[in-house]
Write a protein that holds these residues in place. Sequence first.
Motif, PDB file in Angstrom:
ATOM      1  N   ALA A 116       0.818  -1.214   0.000  1.00  0.00           N
ATOM      2  CA  ALA A 116       0.000   0.000   0.000  1.00  0.00           C
ATOM      3  C   ALA A 116       0.853   1.266   0.000  1.00  0.00           C
ATOM      4  N   GLY A 117       2.179   1.107   0.056  1.00  0.00           N
ATOM      5  CA  GLY A 117       3.056   2.266  -0.008  1.00  0.00           C
ATOM      6  C   GLY A 117       3.498   2.822   1.333  1.00  0.00           C
ATOM      7  N   TYR A 118       3.353   2.039   2.396  1.00  0.00           N
ATOM      8  CA  TYR A 118       3.740   2.493   3.729  1.00  0.00           C
ATOM      9  C   TYR A 118       4.851   1.613   4.284  1.00  0.00           C
ATOM     10  N   ASP A 119       5.852   2.231   4.881  1.00  0.00           N
ATOM     11  CA  ASP A 119       6.985   1.518   5.453  1.00  0.00           C
ATOM     12  C   ASP A 119       6.781   1.364   6.955  1.00  0.00           C
ATOM     13  N   MET A 120       6.437   0.172   7.382  1.00  0.00           N
ATOM     14  CA  MET A 120       6.228  -0.111   8.797  1.00  0.00           C
ATOM     15  C   MET A 120       7.371  -0.954   9.365  1.00  0.00           C
ATOM     16  N   SER A 121       8.508  -0.986   8.670  1.00  0.00           N
ATOM     17  CA  SER A 121       9.619  -1.846   9.097  1.00  0.00           C
ATOM     18  C   SER A 121      10.150  -1.451  10.477  1.00  0.00           C
TER      19      SER A 121
END
Length: 139
Positions: free
Chosen positions: A124-129
């Motif tokens: 979805a284009g989000y970096d939750m790393s």
Amino acid sequence: MDLRKITEDFSVSPQITPEDVPAIAEAGFRAVLCNRPDGEEFGQTPYDAVADAARAAGLEVRCVPFSSGQLTQGVVEEFQTALAEMPRPVLAYCRTGTRCTMIWSLVKYDDLGADEVLRATSDAGYDMSGLVAQLDRRA
């Protein structure tokens, strides 16, 4: 309007307006969940205006607002309850969609695991790393 699908039942978006609601309903959403406090930014559409339009379109609507750095266990639990009770699919919105994605990741991490949370949010284009790394260390 920038709708980003996280799962079949949950999508996120930056701030929406009452004018966006008919398209949201036409896209098949059954509920709108606001994670943005009113007054966060000058000119921001108030929650009540979005909620009135959503209800008029037959959508369920709830607000679980929080600011960056103000996420409490109570807010997480309220978000989790809203997701469990609201009809699906749900569209959650905040200023950019990141806040909604972050709290969704927190709530779903134990059920889905790190890899699935990262895949869904990245797609979805989000970096939750960074968040997932913190959650991994807690386990």
